[in-house]
Design an enzyme around this catalytic site. Sequence first.
Site, PDB file in Angstrom:
ATOM      1  N   THR A  71       0.830  -1.211   0.000  1.00 25.09           N
ATOM      2  CA  THR A  71       0.000   0.000   0.000  1.00 25.09           C
ATOM      3  C   THR A  71       0.860   1.254   0.000  1.00 25.09           C
ATOM      4  OG1 THR A  71      -1.544  -1.321   1.313  1.00 25.09           O
ATOM      5  CG2 THR A  71      -2.029   1.026   1.099  1.00 25.09           C
ATOM      6  N   ARG A 120      -2.420   5.213   7.114  1.00 16.80           N
ATOM      7  CA  ARG A 120      -2.653   3.871   7.672  1.00 16.80           C
ATOM      8  C   ARG A 120      -2.465   3.977   9.176  1.00 16.80           C
ATOM      9  NH1 ARG A 120      -0.482  -1.955   5.770  1.00 16.80           N
ATOM     10  NH2 ARG A 120      -2.132  -1.512   4.269  1.00 16.80           N
ATOM     11  N   HIS A 148     -10.247  -0.960   4.439  1.00 20.57           N
ATOM     12  CA  HIS A 148      -9.069  -0.792   3.577  1.00 20.57           C
ATOM     13  C   HIS A 148      -9.646  -0.598   2.167  1.00 20.57           C
ATOM     14  CE1 HIS A 148      -5.155  -1.032   1.941  1.00 20.57           C
ATOM     15  NE2 HIS A 148      -4.717  -2.151   2.476  1.00 20.57           N
TER      16      HIS A 148
END
Length: 326
Positions: A71, A120, A148
Amino acid sequence: MTSPASSYPPGSAAFPHRDLVGIGGLAPHELLFLLDEAEQWVGFNRLSQKHDDRLAGLTIINAFFENSTRTLLSFEIAGKRLGADVVNMHAGQSSIKKGETLIDTAMTLNAMHADAIVIRHGSSGAVQLIADKVDCPVLNAGDGQHEHPTQALLDALTIRHARGRIYGLTVVICGDLLHSRVARSNILCLTSLGARVRVCAPPALMPAAIEQMKVEPFHQFDKALEGADVVMMLRLQNERMEGQFIPSPREYRHLYGLTEERLARTCPDTLVMHPGPMNRGIEIDSNVADLVDRSLITRQVEMGVAIRMACLDVLTRGVRQVEGWQ
Ligand code: CP
């Protein structure tokens, strides 16, 4: 849902949200809009020259309070391929270590005039908390056990590429559902786009009342796999577990692992997915994960860059219009 492109509202009404905190709350046509926006970047990313200047002059901050490979790197690559200045903040090297609060950290990033912040965080709801405080678009790169969203979008894009559609497919999500933000976002996304979703986990790893999310729960993996178009395996999230959730890794693999023998009992064209990182030999065997014709795992990573380019582009359109750039 057969011709989604023709059903968008015009202009910015196609995606009227400043932030991307979750799949929950997004309409099916908004999900399809992001998937369709990502299509142009799939081909673009396969070129040797991959540079577009539409985000030139914008500053994107990736603030990661939890570890990440896919990510973080794909958001960084996505921002850079669109011409933005991208800065990564790793919590381990930040003033969080000195006791600075999340809100103070967010206000610090805000004062630096970031044009988008990607976050995050290990706590569910932390991303919304920050989004409520800052002046720029905020993108959720995974918050606790909540959501997510870009993972779900990239998974949907991967399925659509492999199968040509999502509507009407049967997708099995198997593994540690209890701790999985990936599962939650995927369930919301895939059911919204018309897939039939089955979830499979041992009783201790199955969230209570999960059938309220319009999914069919199973405890027997072989039964869940009957007629499946796609099976998405989830990692056992040992870092989020307190106490004993499975008898042993060996027994877990026997009952819930995607082994070669188990896959051989499914339809010959059932496709295999995993968001990564994988626990090879536990929830998925290497000779399944690496199957060239049936495993979509590396394709998921590829689609991740395209989806994150689309999300950064779409969410910063408001910023760019205010500035009168485009
Ligand atoms: N799938 C996923 O979120 O992977 P990373 O933790 O490596 O970002």
